[in-house]
Design an enzyme around this catalytic site. Structure first.
Site, mmCIF file in Angstrom:
data_model
loop_
_atom_site.group_PDB
_atom_site.id
_atom_site.type_symbol
_atom_site.label_atom_id
_atom_site.label_comp_id
_atom_site.label_asym_id
_atom_site.label_seq_id
_atom_site.Cartn_x
_atom_site.Cartn_y
_atom_site.Cartn_z
ATOM 1 N N ASP A 3 0.873 -1.162 0.000
ATOM 2 C CA ASP A 3 0.000 0.000 0.000
ATOM 3 C C ASP A 3 0.920 1.226 0.000
ATOM 4 O O ASP A 3 2.124 1.114 0.250
ATOM 5 C CB ASP A 3 -0.885 -0.045 1.249
ATOM 6 C CG ASP A 3 -1.744 1.190 1.399
ATOM 7 O OD1 ASP A 3 -2.413 1.563 0.416
ATOM 8 O OD2 ASP A 3 -1.744 1.782 2.483
ATOM 9 N N ASP A 5 -0.135 5.217 0.879
ATOM 10 C CA ASP A 5 -0.373 6.203 1.935
ATOM 11 C C ASP A 5 -0.548 5.512 3.283
ATOM 12 O O ASP A 5 -1.401 4.643 3.451
ATOM 13 C CB ASP A 5 -1.615 7.035 1.608
ATOM 14 C CG ASP A 5 -1.434 7.855 0.338
ATOM 15 O OD1 ASP A 5 -0.340 8.400 0.151
ATOM 16 O OD2 ASP A 5 -2.378 7.930 -0.467
ATOM 17 N N THR A 97 -2.735 0.701 -4.518
ATOM 18 C CA THR A 97 -3.235 1.849 -3.776
ATOM 19 C C THR A 97 -4.639 2.235 -4.200
ATOM 20 O O THR A 97 -5.047 1.987 -5.340
ATOM 21 C CB THR A 97 -2.286 3.052 -3.981
ATOM 22 O OG1 THR A 97 -2.825 4.210 -3.336
ATOM 23 C CG2 THR A 97 -2.109 3.355 -5.473
ATOM 24 N N SER A 98 -5.371 2.847 -3.280
ATOM 25 C CA SER A 98 -6.682 3.404 -3.599
ATOM 26 C C SER A 98 -6.554 4.825 -4.134
ATOM 27 O O SER A 98 -7.560 5.455 -4.455
ATOM 28 C CB SER A 98 -7.575 3.390 -2.354
ATOM 29 O OG SER A 98 -7.810 2.066 -1.924
ATOM 30 N N LYS A 129 -10.286 -1.919 -2.542
ATOM 31 C CA LYS A 129 -10.179 -2.586 -1.251
ATOM 32 C C LYS A 129 -11.446 -2.291 -0.431
ATOM 33 O O LYS A 129 -11.965 -1.188 -0.512
ATOM 34 C CB LYS A 129 -8.948 -2.064 -0.500
ATOM 35 C CG LYS A 129 -7.630 -2.217 -1.263
ATOM 36 C CD LYS A 129 -6.498 -1.502 -0.535
ATOM 37 C CE LYS A 129 -5.228 -1.461 -1.353
ATOM 38 N NZ LYS A 129 -4.138 -0.730 -0.670
ATOM 39 N N ASP A 154 -1.295 -0.832 6.144
ATOM 40 C CA ASP A 154 -1.545 -0.192 7.438
ATOM 41 C C ASP A 154 -3.038 -0.101 7.748
ATOM 42 O O ASP A 154 -3.411 0.148 8.896
ATOM 43 C CB ASP A 154 -0.948 1.221 7.470
ATOM 44 C CG ASP A 154 -1.732 2.188 6.607
ATOM 45 O OD1 ASP A 154 -2.275 3.178 7.144
ATOM 46 O OD2 ASP A 154 -1.829 1.949 5.393
#
Length: 209
Positions: A3, A5, A97-98, A129, A154
């Site tokens: 991931d 951020d 990543t989103s 996700k 995270d």
């Protein structure tokens, strides 16, 4: 697969500030909006918190705010991120990543992190996700068996995504471990040696410590 951020780049305060600005423009509770935004992609957040608004207009406004933050915001890579990513064998790792790819590249450029060829972003997949789709897409692009993949996350939604994809999942940069994660490290630096060992070793069965 990492991931971004909260895992490699410390941009949580920036994200909260951007979402608070967006929420204020629409008379929404910033904390409630951010709680949803943490779990999913922007388009899904808009559908949940402001279904009456045009999601494309919402996304354009959010992009404007986030792009400005990439240019002028204050953030940094987590300690150990640069050394770890540089040490990983080429072709063995990617980002899931989103966020959006151009923004990830902008932040990586400012923080000195290398960008891998495999970058699965919010525009790459139809489901974000906690669906397993993003991490399965990353595995496919890497040419890897999901059972031999390590996810470093995270956020709870990312943990669930990796687990649903049948992957090993480790958490970093949070005080508490996700109850379903296979391992937890309070910081990325503490995880770096183990991540590198996983990436350079023969795939082995997953086991909880």
């Amino acid at each position: 697969m990492f991931d971004v951020d909260g895992t490699l780049v410390d941009a949580v305060a920036n994200q909260r500030r951007v979402w608070a600005t967006w929420a204020a423009r629409h008379g929404l509770d910033p904390d409630a909006v951010y709680a949803v935004a943490l779990r999913t992609r922007p388009m899904e957040t808009f559908a949940a918190v402001a279904p009456e608004l045009d999601p494309h207009a919402c996304l354009a406004a959010l992009h404007e705010l986030e792009d400005e933050d990439v240019r002028s915001g204050t953030y940094a890579a987590f300690d150990g991120a640069a050394g770890l990513l540089t040490a990983l064998p080429p072709g063995s790792w990617g980002l899931v990543t989103s966020n959006y790819a151009h923004r990830v590249r902008g932040r990586f450029d400012r923080t000195g992190l290398p960008v891998p060829p495999v970058l699965v972003d919010a525009a790459t997949v139809a489901e974000g996700k906690p669906s397993p789709v993003p991490y399965l897409r990353g595995a496919a692009l890497l040419g890897a068996d999901p059972a031999h993949c390590l996810v470093v996350e995270d956020a709870p939604s990312g943990v669930r995504s990796g687990l649903a994809a049948g992957m090993t999942v480790w958490t970093v940069n949070t005080p508490e471990a996700h109850p379903e994660a296979h391992r937890h490290f309070p910081t990325l630096r503490e995880a770096a040696a183990e991540i590198l060992a996983f990436a350079t070793s023969t795939p082995a069965p997953r086991a909880r410590p």
